[in-house]
Write a protein that holds these residues in place. Structure first.
Motif, PDB file in Angstrom:
ATOM      1  N   GLU A  69      -3.134  -7.775  -4.631  1.00 17.14           N
ATOM      2  CA  GLU A  69      -2.819  -7.205  -3.417  1.00 17.14           C
ATOM      3  C   GLU A  69      -3.718  -6.470  -2.877  1.00 17.14           C
ATOM      4  N   LEU A 147      -3.122  -2.249   2.086  1.00 14.74           N
ATOM      5  CA  LEU A 147      -3.006  -3.273   1.293  1.00 14.74           C
ATOM      6  C   LEU A 147      -2.524  -4.553   1.774  1.00 14.74           C
ATOM      7  N   SER A 150       1.360  -5.873   2.276  1.00 12.22           N
ATOM      8  CA  SER A 150       2.333  -5.020   1.962  1.00 12.22           C
ATOM      9  C   SER A 150       2.304  -4.130   2.594  1.00 12.22           C
TER      10      SER A 150
END
Length: 172
Positions: A69, A147, A150
């Motif tokens: 991520e 990130l 996300s």
């Protein structure tokens, strides 16, 4: 106005807390003490000195983020699949205190607390899950980075130590 930050306890008055976001109002009124009792999060509250009314709060809990991520330039330097972070789960300020620099003060205090923890245990970054676009802009203004893939954002402990005022910053 002299202010204090402490861990939420039963002496703090929070029933009248309103920040303009119902989910954050509900949390401090109904769930924060349960999360603390269950060791799921610690809720830090901002109050005027010697007054129990909560005028702001934030929560911290341990967290891990998948290495995948993180942005590629950082991820390739990380040896583990799960990276230790602190989750700044919620941050809210009573509507009547907004616009006076106290939100920034709360955030800086939380980040400095995380940096101190980072000196005692392995923590790469602080992560946040902004509740809306206003919150996303607020965190971005302090240097939080999205990130990829996300809704989360992060700031490394190293960045906090290098760029933010120390834990002795003055209260507005």
């Amino acid at each position: 106005m002299e202010l204090t930050i402490s861990i939420l306890d039963k002496t703090h008055q929070r029933n009248n807390f309103e920040c303009g976001r119902p989910a954050l109002d509900h949390y401090i009124k109904k769930q924060a003490s349960q999360d603390t009792k269950r060791d799921l999060a610690v809720c830090y509250v901002l109050c005027r000195k010697d007054e129990p009314e909560v005028i702001g709060y934030y929560t911290l809990s341990s967290h891990a983020v998948a290495r995948s991520e993180f942005p590629e330039e950082l991820a390739r330097k990380l040896p583990y699949l799960e990276i230790p972070t602190v989750l700044l789960g919620r941050l809210a300020l009573s509507s009547s205190y907004q616009g006076k620099g106290l939100g920034e003060f709360l955030l800086t205090e939380a980040l400095n607390r995380c940096a101190k923890l980072g000196n005692e245990m392995g923590i790469l970054a602080v992560t946040v899950d902004p509740i809306d676009e206003d919150a996303r802009r607020f965190y971005a203004a302090f240097g939080f980075i999205a990130l990829p893939g996300s809704g989360r954002m992060f700031m490394t402990i190293k960045t906090i130590e290098e760029e933010l005022p120390g834990g002795d910053q003055e209260k507005p």
